[in-house]
Design a protein around this motif. Structure first.
Motif, PDB file in Angstrom:
ATOM      1  N   SER A  89      35.846  36.297  42.412  1.00 51.13           N
ATOM      2  CA  SER A  89      34.637  35.455  42.234  1.00 51.13           C
ATOM      3  C   SER A  89      33.867  35.303  43.757  1.00 51.13           C
ATOM      4  O   SER A  89      34.507  34.709  44.526  1.00 51.13           O
ATOM      5  CB  SER A  89      34.756  34.219  41.864  1.00 51.13           C
TER       6      SER A  89
ATOM      7  N   GLY B  57      35.643  30.415  33.047  1.00 47.71           N
ATOM      8  CA  GLY B  57      34.845  31.551  33.700  1.00 47.71           C
ATOM      9  C   GLY B  57      33.374  31.441  33.463  1.00 47.71           C
ATOM     10  O   GLY B  57      32.820  32.383  34.083  1.00 47.71           O
TER      11      GLY B  57
ATOM     12  N   PRO C 287      43.968  27.413  39.637  1.00 52.23           N
ATOM     13  CA  PRO C 287      44.058  28.849  39.556  1.00 52.23           C
ATOM     14  C   PRO C 287      45.130  29.455  40.046  1.00 52.23           C
ATOM     15  O   PRO C 287      45.805  28.897  41.234  1.00 52.23           O
ATOM     16  CB  PRO C 287      42.641  29.340  40.289  1.00 52.23           C
TER      17      PRO C 287
ATOM     18  N   ARG D 255      36.956  33.598  35.915  1.00 53.73           N
ATOM     19  CA  ARG D 255      37.780  32.957  36.721  1.00 53.73           C
ATOM     20  C   ARG D 255      37.763  31.501  36.519  1.00 53.73           C
ATOM     21  O   ARG D 255      36.816  30.621  36.937  1.00 53.73           O
ATOM     22  CB  ARG D 255      37.650  33.380  38.212  1.00 53.73           C
TER      23      ARG D 255
ATOM     24  N   ALA E  66      41.120  38.230  38.933  1.00 52.87           N
ATOM     25  CA  ALA E  66      39.804  37.861  39.079  1.00 52.87           C
ATOM     26  C   ALA E  66      39.135  37.780  40.465  1.00 52.87           C
ATOM     27  O   ALA E  66      39.749  37.181  41.167  1.00 52.87           O
ATOM     28  CB  ALA E  66      39.900  36.446  38.284  1.00 52.87           C
TER      29      ALA E  66
END
Length: 476
Positions: free
Chosen positions: A212, A408, A147, A401, A210
């Motif tokens: 999380s 995701g 990421p 994400r 994003a």
């Protein structure tokens, strides 16, 4: 019982033996995938961690070293535990080797997130994020396919900071109720979390961000999970669902910073860490702001000038030996033995667990191979109830994400061992990656995607059957 030493010479004996074998084939006490029948324990099943298993049901049940560990190795375990428990202080300090907290952080020690080596939970009332964190990323990938961190706020939001450095933001967690009904008409209510982020210390993110939420997992049995052979884990991969059971299971391959190559991911909610050493070093940096040889840069983003100018506790702040000792501690924490494993309702619940196809993801057992560096963890029949693979869990649990190969909607199957002691050890039963589920039943009811069929089988059960299945899971 049939005596295997009996010499079979006469036809009537052969006939009796054949009839006896037929009876056994229909009334076997051993489970089979197509017709699980559990009226007794499987051999060694109560010893969740094999010979490493400890027998304790109190608040410290997760804090013991492997039962088969030598006295000399237990000394190393205790040294690692002391570093795991210690509070880091702001640099410069007279306590050399234990200073360098921050400049940005969420906790002052490993045990702040993993109290009693247990599981974290979402914040309550006006609490800040301590044993729960927020992962951040923006569209795209980093150079290794992971990421892409936000340029200013990085890959983890840090609410806390040392004097002179602003915390990155403030968060607020709230819930909305989601009603539902079992097939027998019994109502239930789930809670859906909403995270709001306020008072950004720097410019509010303008790019698609994003977010999380993740709670800290329990620490038990991690070395045993690390010891499962890669071949055994990859055996359960079925990306194309070749067997047609609706469950695919995918392996995550993630960057191993020490090896400089991609390796099979095992740890983290999306299996984004390849081993416990990297997981430990990453937590030191992201949670406490402590650098190591593995991750040597402070967690200060673009424009965070006060953060970049703050004193540090040396370069790196965490010595190699200290990292090794905390990692060793994490690798040798034992799993408690099961409770009431042979009770009638637990065995009935086990049968239902298998019939609902929960074992398609929560694979019951493995045998670890020989590890020269860890004799305690070698050749152990263990019962973690996980495949450590990624599964699509549906839109209701999606964080949108991506994390290496995980998309995701995908999450790693968490191990279930020790789950029945969480309330005793951690003071709560808030389950799933963000702690939204208030117990085993709610956790099952949130399952979607590949697990939707198993969830619906649970919803269709009678109240007694549901209670038995929950009793089985809580016995693990």
């Amino acid at each position: 019982m049939f005596d295997p030493s009996l010499s079979i010479r006469k036809p009537w004996v052969l006939l009796c033996f054949s009839l006896f074998a037929m009876v056994l084939s229909h009334c076997s006490l051993l489970p089979t995938p197509s017709d699980p029948r559990f009226t007794a324990l499987e051999p060694g099943e109560e010893l969740a961690g094999g010979a490493t298993t400890v027998f304790d049901t109190g608040p410290n049940a997760f804090a013991f070293s492997a039962r088969n560990m030598s006295a000399a190795r237990r000394t190393d375990f205790l040294v690692g535990n002391s570093f795991f428990e210690q509070n880091w202080v702001i640099a410069p300090a007279s306590t050399q080797g234990r200073d360098g907290l921050g400049p940005l952080f969420n906790a002052r020690s490993c045990s702040s997130c993993h109290l009693h080596d247990g599981r974290g939970r979402p914040p309550r009332n006006q609490e800040g994020m301590v044993s729960m964190l927020l992962r951040l990323s923006i569209p795209g990938q980093d150079p290794h396919g992971g990421p892409l961190p936000h340029p200013t706020y990085g890959d983890q939001l840090n609410e806390r900071s040392v004097p002179g450095v602003p915390g990155e933001a403030e968060t607020r967690l709230s819930y909305t109720e989601v009603p539902g009904t079992y097939a027998d008409g019994t109502p239930y209510r789930l809670r859906r979390p909403q995270i709001e982020i306020h008072n950004w210390a720097y410019q509010a993110p303008s790019q698609a961000l994003a977010v999380s939420p993740r709670v800290a997992p329990a620490m038990i049995g991690l070395g045993l999970l690390e010891s499962i052979s890669e071949a055994d884990l990859l055996t359960n991969v079925d990306e194309a669902d070749a067997d047609g059971d609706g469950v695919s299971g995918r392996a995550n391959f993630v960057w191993d910073a020490a090896a400089g190559a991609h390796r099979l991911g095992r740890f983290g909610w999306k299996a984004n860490q390849p081993n416990l050493r990297q997981q430990t070093a990453g937590a030191f940096l992201g949670d406490i702001g402590i650098t190591s040889e593995l991750f040597s840069a402070e967690n200060c983003g673009e424009g965070q000038d006060d953060c970049a100018k703050a004193p540090n506790g040396g370069q790196p702040e965490l010595s190699e030996s200290m990292l090794d000792q905390v990692t060793f501690y994490s690798q040798t924490l034992a799993v408690p033995a099961r409770r009431d494993a042979d009770a009638a309702n637990v065995l009935a619940g086990k049968k239902l667990f298998y019939e609902a196809k929960c074992t398609a993801c929560h694979v019951p057992s493995y045998t670890t191979p020989v590890r020269e560096d860890f004799p305690e963890l070698s050749n152990q029949k263990i019962w973690p109830y996980t495949d450590l693979l990624l599964h699509d869990m549906g839109e209701a649990l999606a964080d949108h994400r991506a994390d290496y190969r995980a998309d995701g909607r995908e999450w790693r199957t968490p191990p279930l061992w020790g789950i029945g002691l969480l309330e005793t050890v951690s003071g709560h039963m808030e389950l799933l990656h963000d702690g939204r589920a208030r117990g085993v039943a709610e956790a099952v009811l949130w399952h979607g995607g590949e697990a939707a069929a198993a969830r619906e089988r649970f919803r269709a059960m009678s109240a007694t059957e549901r209670a038995n299945l929950v009793a089985f899971v809580k016995s693990l």
